[in-house]
Design a protein around this motif. Structure first.
Motif, PDB file in Angstrom:
ATOM      1  N   ASP A  61     -67.354  22.231  21.146  1.00 35.61           N
ATOM      2  CA  ASP A  61     -67.652  23.658  21.302  1.00 35.61           C
ATOM      3  C   ASP A  61     -69.096  23.971  21.705  1.00 35.61           C
ATOM      4  OD1 ASP A  61     -69.050  23.172  18.943  1.00 35.61           O
ATOM      5  OD2 ASP A  61     -67.692  24.346  17.684  1.00 35.61           O
ATOM      6  N   ASP A  62     -69.960  22.991  21.740  1.00 43.28           N
ATOM      7  CA  ASP A  62     -71.358  23.134  22.161  1.00 43.28           C
ATOM      8  C   ASP A  62     -72.212  24.012  21.245  1.00 43.28           C
ATOM      9  OD1 ASP A  62     -71.178  21.562  24.663  1.00 43.28           O
ATOM     10  OD2 ASP A  62     -69.828  23.178  25.289  1.00 43.28           O
ATOM     11  N   LEU A  63     -71.710  24.386  20.076  1.00 43.02           N
ATOM     12  CA  LEU A  63     -72.486  25.235  19.173  1.00 43.02           C
ATOM     13  C   LEU A  63     -73.715  24.518  18.625  1.00 43.02           C
ATOM     14  CD1 LEU A  63     -69.743  27.221  17.213  1.00 43.02           C
ATOM     15  CD2 LEU A  63     -71.154  27.955  19.138  1.00 43.02           C
ATOM     16  N   VAL A  64     -73.672  23.209  18.568  1.00 49.83           N
ATOM     17  CA  VAL A  64     -74.846  22.454  18.128  1.00 49.83           C
ATOM     18  C   VAL A  64     -76.034  22.757  19.045  1.00 49.83           C
ATOM     19  CG1 VAL A  64     -74.232  20.336  19.406  1.00 49.83           C
ATOM     20  CG2 VAL A  64     -75.667  20.196  17.356  1.00 49.83           C
ATOM     21  N   TYR A  65     -75.760  22.902  20.337  1.00 51.39           N
ATOM     22  CA  TYR A  65     -76.828  23.213  21.296  1.00 51.39           C
ATOM     23  C   TYR A  65     -77.219  24.696  21.221  1.00 51.39           C
ATOM     24  CZ  TYR A  65     -74.985  18.788  22.938  1.00 51.39           C
ATOM     25  OH  TYR A  65     -74.534  17.499  23.004  1.00 51.39           O
ATOM     26  N   ASP A  66     -76.229  25.573  21.015  1.00 54.73           N
ATOM     27  CA  ASP A  66     -76.510  27.004  20.868  1.00 54.73           C
ATOM     28  C   ASP A  66     -77.406  27.269  19.660  1.00 54.73           C
ATOM     29  OD1 ASP A  66     -74.850  27.401  23.039  1.00 54.73           O
ATOM     30  OD2 ASP A  66     -73.190  28.243  21.878  1.00 54.73           O
ATOM     31  N   ALA A  67     -77.309  26.411  18.665  1.00 55.47           N
ATOM     32  CA  ALA A  67     -78.107  26.571  17.443  1.00 55.47           C
ATOM     33  C   ALA A  67     -79.553  26.112  17.643  1.00 55.47           C
ATOM     34  CB  ALA A  67     -77.471  25.796  16.297  1.00 55.47           C
ATOM     35  N   GLY A  68     -79.841  25.550  18.801  1.00 58.35           N
ATOM     36  CA  GLY A  68     -81.207  25.111  19.066  1.00 58.35           C
ATOM     37  C   GLY A  68     -81.510  23.711  18.572  1.00 58.35           C
ATOM     38  N   VAL A  69     -80.484  22.946  18.227  1.00 62.87           N
ATOM     39  CA  VAL A  69     -80.691  21.567  17.798  1.00 62.87           C
ATOM     40  C   VAL A  69     -81.171  20.765  19.015  1.00 62.87           C
ATOM     41  CG1 VAL A  69     -79.553  19.511  16.878  1.00 62.87           C
ATOM     42  CG2 VAL A  69     -78.960  21.765  15.987  1.00 62.87           C
ATOM     43  N   ASN A  70     -82.191  19.958  18.820  1.00 64.65           N
ATOM     44  CA  ASN A  70     -82.773  19.174  19.908  1.00 64.65           C
ATOM     45  C   ASN A  70     -81.727  18.210  20.470  1.00 64.65           C
ATOM     46  OD1 ASN A  70     -84.230  17.426  21.554  1.00 64.65           O
ATOM     47  ND2 ASN A  70     -85.974  17.321  20.171  1.00 64.65           N
ATOM     48  N   SER A  71     -81.278  18.457  21.689  1.00 61.33           N
ATOM     49  CA  SER A  71     -80.196  17.673  22.282  1.00 61.33           C
ATOM     50  C   SER A  71     -80.575  16.216  22.524  1.00 61.33           C
ATOM     51  CB  SER A  71     -79.737  18.311  23.595  1.00 61.33           C
ATOM     52  OG  SER A  71     -80.784  18.303  24.542  1.00 61.33           O
ATOM     53  N   PHE A  72     -81.856  15.907  22.500  1.00 64.08           N
ATOM     54  CA  PHE A  72     -82.305  14.529  22.673  1.00 64.08           C
ATOM     55  C   PHE A  72     -81.801  13.644  21.539  1.00 64.08           C
ATOM     56  CE2 PHE A  72     -85.481  11.081  22.638  1.00 64.08           C
ATOM     57  CZ  PHE A  72     -85.405  10.701  23.967  1.00 64.08           C
ATOM     58  N   PHE A  73     -81.531  14.255  20.386  1.00 64.17           N
ATOM     59  CA  PHE A  73     -81.083  13.514  19.210  1.00 64.17           C
ATOM     60  C   PHE A  73     -79.640  13.855  18.841  1.00 64.17           C
ATOM     61  CE2 PHE A  73     -85.688  13.936  18.905  1.00 64.17           C
ATOM     62  CZ  PHE A  73     -86.040  12.592  18.877  1.00 64.17           C
ATOM     63  N   VAL A  74     -78.841  14.209  19.832  1.00 63.13           N
ATOM     64  CA  VAL A  74     -77.432  14.562  19.619  1.00 63.13           C
ATOM     65  C   VAL A  74     -76.579  13.769  20.595  1.00 63.13           C
ATOM     66  CG1 VAL A  74     -75.715  16.422  19.765  1.00 63.13           C
ATOM     67  CG2 VAL A  74     -78.008  16.921  18.896  1.00 63.13           C
ATOM     68  N   VAL A  75     -75.473  13.247  20.103  1.00 64.26           N
ATOM     69  CA  VAL A  75     -74.480  12.650  20.995  1.00 64.26           C
ATOM     70  C   VAL A  75     -73.125  13.250  20.654  1.00 64.26           C
ATOM     71  CG1 VAL A  75     -74.058  10.593  19.559  1.00 64.26           C
ATOM     72  CG2 VAL A  75     -73.566  10.520  22.002  1.00 64.26           C
ATOM     73  N   ALA A  76     -72.403  13.645  21.705  1.00 62.23           N
ATOM     74  CA  ALA A  76     -71.095  14.276  21.562  1.00 62.23           C
ATOM     75  C   ALA A  76     -70.078  13.506  22.406  1.00 62.23           C
ATOM     76  CB  ALA A  76     -71.172  15.743  21.992  1.00 62.23           C
ATOM     77  N   PRO A  77     -69.576  12.395  21.879  1.00 59.85           N
ATOM     78  CA  PRO A  77     -68.697  11.539  22.684  1.00 59.85           C
ATOM     79  C   PRO A  77     -67.353  12.145  23.053  1.00 59.85           C
ATOM     80  CG  PRO A  77     -68.857  10.705  20.439  1.00 59.85           C
ATOM     81  CD  PRO A  77     -69.847  11.805  20.558  1.00 59.85           C
ATOM     82  N   CYS A  78     -66.964  13.229  22.413  1.00 64.52           N
ATOM     83  CA  CYS A  78     -65.682  13.854  22.755  1.00 64.52           C
ATOM     84  C   CYS A  78     -65.805  14.873  23.871  1.00 64.52           C
ATOM     85  CB  CYS A  78     -65.060  14.483  21.513  1.00 64.52           C
ATOM     86  SG  CYS A  78     -64.559  13.247  20.295  1.00 64.52           S
ATOM     87  N   GLY A  79     -67.029  15.115  24.339  1.00 64.55           N
ATOM     88  CA  GLY A  79     -67.222  15.963  25.500  1.00 64.55           C
ATOM     89  C   GLY A  79     -67.728  17.351  25.194  1.00 64.55           C
ATOM     90  N   SER A  80     -67.595  18.215  26.203  1.00 62.60           N
ATOM     91  CA  SER A  80     -68.145  19.566  26.133  1.00 62.60           C
ATOM     92  C   SER A  80     -67.185  20.558  26.774  1.00 62.60           C
ATOM     93  CB  SER A  80     -69.488  19.595  26.876  1.00 62.60           C
ATOM     94  OG  SER A  80     -69.876  20.902  27.168  1.00 62.60           O
ATOM     95  N   ASP A  81     -66.880  21.633  26.049  1.00 61.17           N
ATOM     96  CA  ASP A  81     -66.028  22.680  26.604  1.00 61.17           C
ATOM     97  C   ASP A  81     -66.676  23.333  27.824  1.00 61.17           C
ATOM     98  OD1 ASP A  81     -64.078  22.269  24.687  1.00 61.17           O
ATOM     99  OD2 ASP A  81     -64.801  23.860  23.361  1.00 61.17           O
ATOM    100  N   ARG A  82     -67.978  23.514  27.784  1.00 60.97           N
ATOM    101  CA  ARG A  82     -68.678  24.177  28.896  1.00 60.97           C
ATOM    102  C   ARG A  82     -68.580  23.399  30.192  1.00 60.97           C
ATOM    103  NH1 ARG A  82     -73.589  25.676  25.345  1.00 60.97           N
ATOM    104  NH2 ARG A  82     -72.644  27.387  24.226  1.00 60.97           N
ATOM    105  N   SER A  83     -68.693  22.089  30.087  1.00 60.32           N
ATOM    106  CA  SER A  83     -68.617  21.271  31.304  1.00 60.32           C
ATOM    107  C   SER A  83     -67.167  21.037  31.716  1.00 60.32           C
ATOM    108  CB  SER A  83     -69.313  19.926  31.090  1.00 60.32           C
ATOM    109  OG  SER A  83     -68.542  19.113  30.218  1.00 60.32           O
ATOM    110  N   GLY A  84     -66.242  21.302  30.804  1.00 58.64           N
ATOM    111  CA  GLY A  84     -64.834  21.067  31.092  1.00 58.64           C
ATOM    112  C   GLY A  84     -64.443  19.603  30.953  1.00 58.64           C
TER     113      GLY A  84
END
Length: 179
Positions: A61-84
């Motif tokens: 759902d990409d909410l981790v990024y919407d919350a301002g969490v530093n994406s450099f220290f995040v991995v989302a192996p199941c993908g992103s709704d925004r990118s499809g």
């Protein structure tokens, strides 16, 4: 000791923090609003702000990024709704996360011999090989590590790591927002 004090103490005593975020940290199950989730992410970031941390999420759902969490220290192996590009799609492109996954694996290797606090939030049995099982193995093998698991139905841990674990049978978003 109050839950927030227990969690804060475990994190404070650690050298590093590994965060796992599962599907109870989404709107999909109808138990949390977007605003509640964003607020809960901020609480997590406040708890770990003085520690090296990394976050693994199975949420798309990409909410981790919407919350301002530093994406450099995040991995989302199941993908992103925004990118499809989501793991449930027939044409899912796994290569999109692999470089970040390698960075995460390198970070995890750096935790060997360190006091690692694993904070697992709402991780159930959706993709257990991504967070739940590897996190349990990490606690099992790194004798200096500890786990905090918050899940409304699956908060238990294996017997081998119970003495280094704190478990809360709660919705993790609501739990964090009431601390």
């Amino acid at each position: 000791m109050k839950p927030i004090e227990q969690i804060a103490e475990k994190i404070q005593q650690s050298d590093m923090v590994l965060i796992g975020v599962g599907d109870e940290f989404t709107e999909k199950k109808g138990k949390n609003t977007k605003e509640e989730i964003l607020q809960a992410y901020q609480k997590v970031m406040d708890l770990v702000k003085r520690k090296p941390w990394f976050l693994v999420t199975v949420n798309t759902d990409d909410l981790v990024y919407d919350a301002g969490v530093n994406s450099f220290f995040v991995v989302a192996p199941c993908g992103s709704d925004r990118s499809g590009n989501v793991v449930t799609n027939e044409d899912y492109d796994e290569s999109c996360y692999l470089s970040q996954w390698q960075y995460y694996r390198n970070w995890l290797t750096s935790t060997i011999g360190k006091k690692l606090c694993i904070l697992e939030l709402g991780v159930g049995m959706a993709y257990p090989s991504v967070i739940r099982m590897p996190f349990e193995r990490t606690v099992l093998y790194n004798q200096k590590s500890s786990m905090i698991r918050i899940h409304s139905k699956l908060a238990q841990v294996p017997e081998e790591i119970q003495n280094r674990s704190i478990c809360y049978d709660e919705n993790p978003v609501k739990f964090l927002n009431t601390l």
